[in-house]
Write a protein that holds these residues in place. Structure first.
Motif, PDB file in Angstrom:
ATOM      1  N   GLN A   1       8.748  37.155  22.458  1.00 15.56           N
ATOM      2  CA  GLN A   1       8.999  38.320  23.293  1.00 15.56           C
ATOM      3  C   GLN A   1       9.821  39.344  22.515  1.00 15.56           C
ATOM      4  O   GLN A   1      10.977  39.088  22.168  1.00 15.56           O
ATOM      5  CB  GLN A   1       9.726  37.932  24.586  1.00 15.56           C
ATOM      6  CG  GLN A   1       9.901  39.092  25.551  1.00 15.56           C
ATOM      7  CD  GLN A   1      10.602  38.680  26.832  1.00 15.56           C
ATOM      8  OE1 GLN A   1      11.422  37.774  26.847  1.00 15.56           O
ATOM      9  NE2 GLN A   1      10.295  39.366  27.935  1.00 15.56           N
ATOM     10  N   GLY A   4      12.092  44.293  25.508  1.00 16.51           N
ATOM     11  CA  GLY A   4      11.478  45.088  26.559  1.00 16.51           C
ATOM     12  C   GLY A   4      10.002  44.868  26.762  1.00 16.51           C
ATOM     13  O   GLY A   4       9.368  45.558  27.576  1.00 16.51           O
ATOM     14  N   LYS A   5       9.431  43.905  26.050  1.00 13.09           N
ATOM     15  CA  LYS A   5       7.990  43.661  26.141  1.00 13.09           C
ATOM     16  C   LYS A   5       7.694  42.360  26.881  1.00 13.09           C
ATOM     17  O   LYS A   5       8.604  41.602  27.237  1.00 13.09           O
ATOM     18  CB  LYS A   5       7.393  43.592  24.728  1.00 13.09           C
ATOM     19  CG  LYS A   5       7.608  44.847  23.890  1.00 13.09           C
ATOM     20  CD  LYS A   5       6.594  45.904  24.189  1.00 13.09           C
ATOM     21  CE  LYS A   5       6.740  47.125  23.285  1.00 13.09           C
ATOM     22  NZ  LYS A   5       6.309  46.826  21.901  1.00 13.09           N
ATOM     23  N   ARG A   6       6.427  42.112  27.081  1.00 10.76           N
ATOM     24  CA  ARG A   6       6.022  40.883  27.745  1.00 10.76           C
ATOM     25  C   ARG A   6       6.018  39.718  26.767  1.00 10.76           C
ATOM     26  O   ARG A   6       5.790  39.897  25.579  1.00 10.76           O
ATOM     27  CB  ARG A   6       4.615  41.061  28.319  1.00 10.76           C
ATOM     28  CG  ARG A   6       3.502  41.076  27.272  1.00 10.76           C
ATOM     29  CD  ARG A   6       2.156  41.410  27.884  1.00 10.76           C
ATOM     30  NE  ARG A   6       2.003  42.848  28.104  1.00 10.76           N
ATOM     31  CZ  ARG A   6       1.025  43.381  28.841  1.00 10.76           C
ATOM     32  NH1 ARG A   6       0.142  42.599  29.422  1.00 10.76           N
ATOM     33  NH2 ARG A   6       0.934  44.688  28.980  1.00 10.76           N
ATOM     34  N   PRO A   7       6.239  38.499  27.231  1.00  6.43           N
ATOM     35  CA  PRO A   7       6.083  37.324  26.356  1.00  6.43           C
ATOM     36  C   PRO A   7       4.618  37.165  25.969  1.00  6.43           C
ATOM     37  O   PRO A   7       3.730  37.347  26.802  1.00  6.43           O
ATOM     38  CB  PRO A   7       6.546  36.158  27.237  1.00  6.43           C
ATOM     39  CG  PRO A   7       7.344  36.784  28.329  1.00  6.43           C
ATOM     40  CD  PRO A   7       6.735  38.122  28.558  1.00  6.43           C
TER      41      PRO A   7
END
Lengths: 115, 113
Positions: free
Chosen positions: B38, B41-44
């Motif tokens: 991850q 601030g992003k998605r896993p």
């Protein structure tokens, strides 16, 4: 994972208000999940749904509610009963959810802040 | 209770060195162990996974090893690059969670140029 969308990206809520987070997928996945992520912690499961019109509580379901009326959609409502709702909320989906061994794909997340 | 322990919580390595992150789990019936990356601030995003009938799996610079007897599994990243800097999460299926995934607390990996 580009087939999973969440809205809004940022959400601000006043204490005592209910808010609903949207999660939509076009992957034709049966299972959908909601996780909560707090700083320095892993993802904790709030609710999951293995099939339309059915859902189960996860580890931290208190103060949250969900519905699964359509295969594509799994909205999460954060109620006023949730004492510490400020967090990053992630939705995920997988082909099936029967034994938890299918790959889960995540949406971009919604950051909820309670003012 | 049943859980997944992940160590270390932070890891700094020089570019080109290897990085190893280890997770232990409590449920001997666990049979699926994914690793997610991850970025801030992003998605896993899934980077590799292993199932209980396999001891090791490799994908280019990333490998995962599983020791079912000791109930631990590890992520190995070789020839690290600055773009490997991120938080890495392990997960395992635990029977106490209706066979759904339980995640470790994450490792912040920093690759120093």
């Amino acid at each position: 994972d580009g087939g999973i969308t969440q809205s809004p990206k940022y959400l601000f809520r006043k204490e005592g208000q209910n808010v609903t987070l949207s999660c939509e997928q076009n992957l034709n996945h049966d299972a959908m999940y909601w996780y909560r992520q707090d700083p320095g912690q892993g993802l904790r499961l709030i609710y999951y749904s293995q099939i339309v019109n059915d859902f189960q509580k996860g580890d931290i379901a208190e103060g949250y509610s969900v519905s699964r009326e359509k295969k594509e959609s799994f909205p999460l409502t954060v109620t006023s009963a949730q004492k510490n709702p400020t967090a990053f909320y992630l939705c995920a989906s997988s082909i099936s959810g029967g034994v938890g061994t299918d790959t889960q794909y995540f949406g971009p997340g919604t950051r909820l802040t309670v003012l | 209770g049943e859980n997944v322990e992940q160590h270390p919580s932070t890891l700094s390595v020089q570019e080109g060195d290897s990085a190893v992150i280890k997770c232990t789990y409590s449920d001997s019936a666990s049979n699926y162990f994914p690793w997610y990356k991850q970025e801030l601030g992003k998605r896993p995003q899934l980077i590799i996974d292993i199932r209980s009938n396999v001891g090791e799996k490799k994908d280019q610079r990333i490998a995962v090893t599983l020791n079912k007897t000791a109930k631990h599994f590890s992520l190995h990243i070789t020839e690290t690059q600055p773009e490997d800097s991120a938080v890495y999460f392990c997960a395992a299926t635990l029977s106490g969670s209706a066979r759904q995934l339980t995640f470790g607390s994450g490792t912040q990996l920093t690759v120093l140029p």
